[in-house]
Design an enzyme around this catalytic site. Structure first.
Site, PDB file in Angstrom:
ATOM      1  N   ARG A 136      -8.619  -3.340   0.582  1.00  0.00           N
ATOM      2  CA  ARG A 136      -8.552  -2.900   1.979  1.00  0.00           C
ATOM      3  C   ARG A 136      -8.260  -4.104   2.872  1.00  0.00           C
ATOM      4  O   ARG A 136      -9.123  -4.603   3.590  1.00  0.00           O
ATOM      5  CB  ARG A 136      -9.843  -2.191   2.375  1.00  0.00           C
ATOM      6  CG  ARG A 136     -10.173  -1.023   1.467  1.00  0.00           C
ATOM      7  CD  ARG A 136     -11.174  -0.095   2.094  1.00  0.00           C
ATOM      8  NE  ARG A 136     -10.515   0.882   2.955  1.00  0.00           N
ATOM      9  CZ  ARG A 136     -11.153   1.775   3.699  1.00  0.00           C
ATOM     10  NH1 ARG A 136     -12.479   1.788   3.714  1.00  0.00           N
ATOM     11  NH2 ARG A 136     -10.499   2.627   4.446  1.00  0.00           N
TER      12      ARG A 136
ATOM     13  N   GLN B 296      -2.243  -1.883   3.796  1.00  0.00           N
ATOM     14  CA  GLN B 296      -2.522  -0.636   4.512  1.00  0.00           C
ATOM     15  C   GLN B 296      -1.555   0.478   4.146  1.00  0.00           C
ATOM     16  O   GLN B 296      -1.940   1.644   4.053  1.00  0.00           O
ATOM     17  CB  GLN B 296      -2.495  -0.884   6.023  1.00  0.00           C
ATOM     18  CG  GLN B 296      -3.732  -1.593   6.541  1.00  0.00           C
ATOM     19  CD  GLN B 296      -3.701  -1.779   8.047  1.00  0.00           C
ATOM     20  OE1 GLN B 296      -2.670  -1.610   8.691  1.00  0.00           O
ATOM     21  NE2 GLN B 296      -4.826  -2.147   8.616  1.00  0.00           N
TER      22      GLN B 296
ATOM     23  N   ASP C 215      -2.694   2.301   0.975  1.00  0.00           N
ATOM     24  CA  ASP C 215      -4.092   2.740   0.966  1.00  0.00           C
ATOM     25  C   ASP C 215      -4.174   4.262   0.842  1.00  0.00           C
ATOM     26  O   ASP C 215      -4.243   4.982   1.837  1.00  0.00           O
ATOM     27  CB  ASP C 215      -4.787   2.257   2.244  1.00  0.00           C
ATOM     28  CG  ASP C 215      -6.274   2.569   2.257  1.00  0.00           C
ATOM     29  OD1 ASP C 215      -6.771   3.210   1.305  1.00  0.00           O
ATOM     30  OD2 ASP C 215      -6.951   2.176   3.234  1.00  0.00           O
TER      31      ASP C 215
ATOM     32  N   SER D 222      -7.321   6.157   2.297  1.00  0.00           N
ATOM     33  CA  SER D 222      -7.275   6.477   3.725  1.00  0.00           C
ATOM     34  C   SER D 222      -6.339   7.644   3.998  1.00  0.00           C
ATOM     35  O   SER D 222      -6.650   8.529   4.802  1.00  0.00           O
ATOM     36  CB  SER D 222      -6.836   5.246   4.527  1.00  0.00           C
ATOM     37  OG  SER D 222      -7.836   4.259   4.518  1.00  0.00           O
TER      38      SER D 222
ATOM     39  N   TYR E 230     -16.754  -0.333   4.670  1.00  0.00           N
ATOM     40  CA  TYR E 230     -17.738   0.685   4.326  1.00  0.00           C
ATOM     41  C   TYR E 230     -19.127   0.253   4.795  1.00  0.00           C
ATOM     42  O   TYR E 230     -19.380  -0.914   5.067  1.00  0.00           O
ATOM     43  CB  TYR E 230     -17.774   0.913   2.805  1.00  0.00           C
ATOM     44  CG  TYR E 230     -16.502   1.494   2.247  1.00  0.00           C
ATOM     45  CD1 TYR E 230     -16.165   2.820   2.473  1.00  0.00           C
ATOM     46  CD2 TYR E 230     -15.629   0.719   1.496  1.00  0.00           C
ATOM     47  CE1 TYR E 230     -15.003   3.362   1.965  1.00  0.00           C
ATOM     48  CE2 TYR E 230     -14.453   1.248   0.986  1.00  0.00           C
ATOM     49  CZ  TYR E 230     -14.147   2.579   1.219  1.00  0.00           C
ATOM     50  OH  TYR E 230     -12.989   3.108   0.721  1.00  0.00           O
TER      51      TYR E 230
END
Length: 382
Positions: free
Chosen positions: A119, A124, A127, A130, A224
């Site tokens: 992450r 991105q 990912d 997500s 997280y």
């Protein structure tokens, strides 16, 4: 250089790892794209679309492929049929598939897990956690609105006023924020809570009220939340109880990949909700945020109907597949060496010194490279 798109085998899995509109992005890199028949059917892409996009469709699509892509992990029989040196890209929850990881290792398969993509900013676009959480969060709000036998928005009419639904969302990661945004767009009054301090501003940016329990925040690695003590968890449940009791709909989205979901709401808390209330537990598949929730089922707790999520992104396979396929294409692009202009031919050449490649690799060269998985296989503590 051949990349194969596998047909999914998990029951209820309607997504596909590559959609027709992205085939050209791979062929431009030098890949020959092969697709197993019916691989895209669940996401409403027929074989003819893939052929028109430049792919070949064949039951033998996996034969001689340098790389096999899928949503869920390949089954054991397929893994054992692949030649040593073949690579795979998929979701691969290693903790639940240790025997499969051992097979991947022993068969000399190089495997990459989409949920292990680091992450970091540079990753991105790869990912998949997500992108699929975005779909799941939207779906949760729609499920809550569909199950609630009342309006979400305020309605003022000559016959009287119908008040808006009161919605509480627990967890403000990608899924939670999308659930908040969707519930707000439907006109509900939304309140939300997350244990991370930074989440409060994100909640308010979606037009919701951020619940402040005046407890210690719990920022953890990778965006997280870190685990809380049982004493703090009990105090949090006590302080959340009046908010949940007043809610028409409760949506819970707190989960960390590879770990059991935290129990945020007890059955006793749900029993305080009013008649006709609805609970949507997105984390039911990984243990559940709500006591008594069952993945893939609707159960009754007190006056509330409790919906347990099961492979929720696959319930919207079209957009979920499009987003996941783009994540896969971006990762494959990173690991593809371009050819032409007098250079060598294009080739699949993952650079294991790259943080993204190394972080997402589970097995390579007959070894388990993901350390927590290796320790789990060997029975040593992480």
């Amino acid at each position: 250089m051949k990349i194969a798109v596998a047909r999914e085998t998990r029951e209820g899995e309607a997504r596909v790892a590559l959609v027709p509109e992205l085939v050209s992005k791979l062929t431009t890199l030098g890949w020959r794209v092969a697709v197993q028949p019916g691989a895209g059917a669940g996401a409403l892409h027929d074989d003819e679309e893939y052929v028109a996009a430049g792919a070949e469709v064949s039951e033998d699509a996996l034969a001689d492929a340098a790389l096999v892509v899928s949503v869920g992990p390949l089954d054991v029989g397929t893994v054992r049929s692949l030649p040593a040196g073949t690579a795979t890209v998929s979701f691969l929850p290693t903790g639940q598939n240790l025997d499969l990881v051992a097979d991947l290792r022993d068969c000399g398969i190089t495997s990459f897990a989409m949920e292990l993509v680091p992450r970091i900013s540079r990753a991105q676009s790869m990912d998949a956690l997500s992108s699929q959480a975005l779909v799941a969060g939207y779906r949760c709000a729609i499920v809550a609105a569909g199950m609630l036998r009342s309006f979400f928005p305020l309605n003022m009419t000559a016959a009287g006023t119908v008040p808006p639904a009161q919605v509480v969302v627990l967890g403000a990661g990608v899924a939670g924020l999308q659930a908040i945004a969707t519930a707000k767009r439907l006109g509900a009054v939304v309140k939300a809570y997350d244990v991370r301090a930074a989440a409060a501003e994100e909640i308010r940016s979606m037009g919701a009220v951020s619940i402040d329990l005046e407890l210690e925040t719990l920022e953890g690695a990778g965006g997280y939340a870190r685990e809380m003590t049982e004493e703090r968890a009990a105090r949090q449940r006590e302080l959340l109880t009046p908010y949940i009791a007043a809610a028409d709909a409760l949506i819970t989205t707190a989960a960390v990949p590879g770990r059991q979901a935290p129990m945020l709401v007890t059955a006793a808390m749900v029993e305080q909700m009013g008649p006709g209330s609805v609970v949507v537990d997105l984390a039911a598949e990984s243990g559940g945020n709500v006591e008594g929730s069952v993945a893939g089922e609707i159960v009754r707790v007190g006056h509330a109907q409790v919906w347990g999520g099961l492979n929720v992104p696959a319930q919207m396979p079209g957009p979920a597949s499009r987003l996941y396929a783009q994540n896969v294409v971006n990762l494959v692009t990173l690991m593809t060496r371009a050819g032409g202009d007098g250079d060598d031919e294009a080739a699949f050449a993952p650079d294991f010194d790259d943080e993204i490649v190394a972080g997402s690799c589970v097995t390579h060269g007959g070894e388990v490279r993901h350390e927590p998985t290796r320790q789990a296989l060997e029975g040593t503590p992480a």
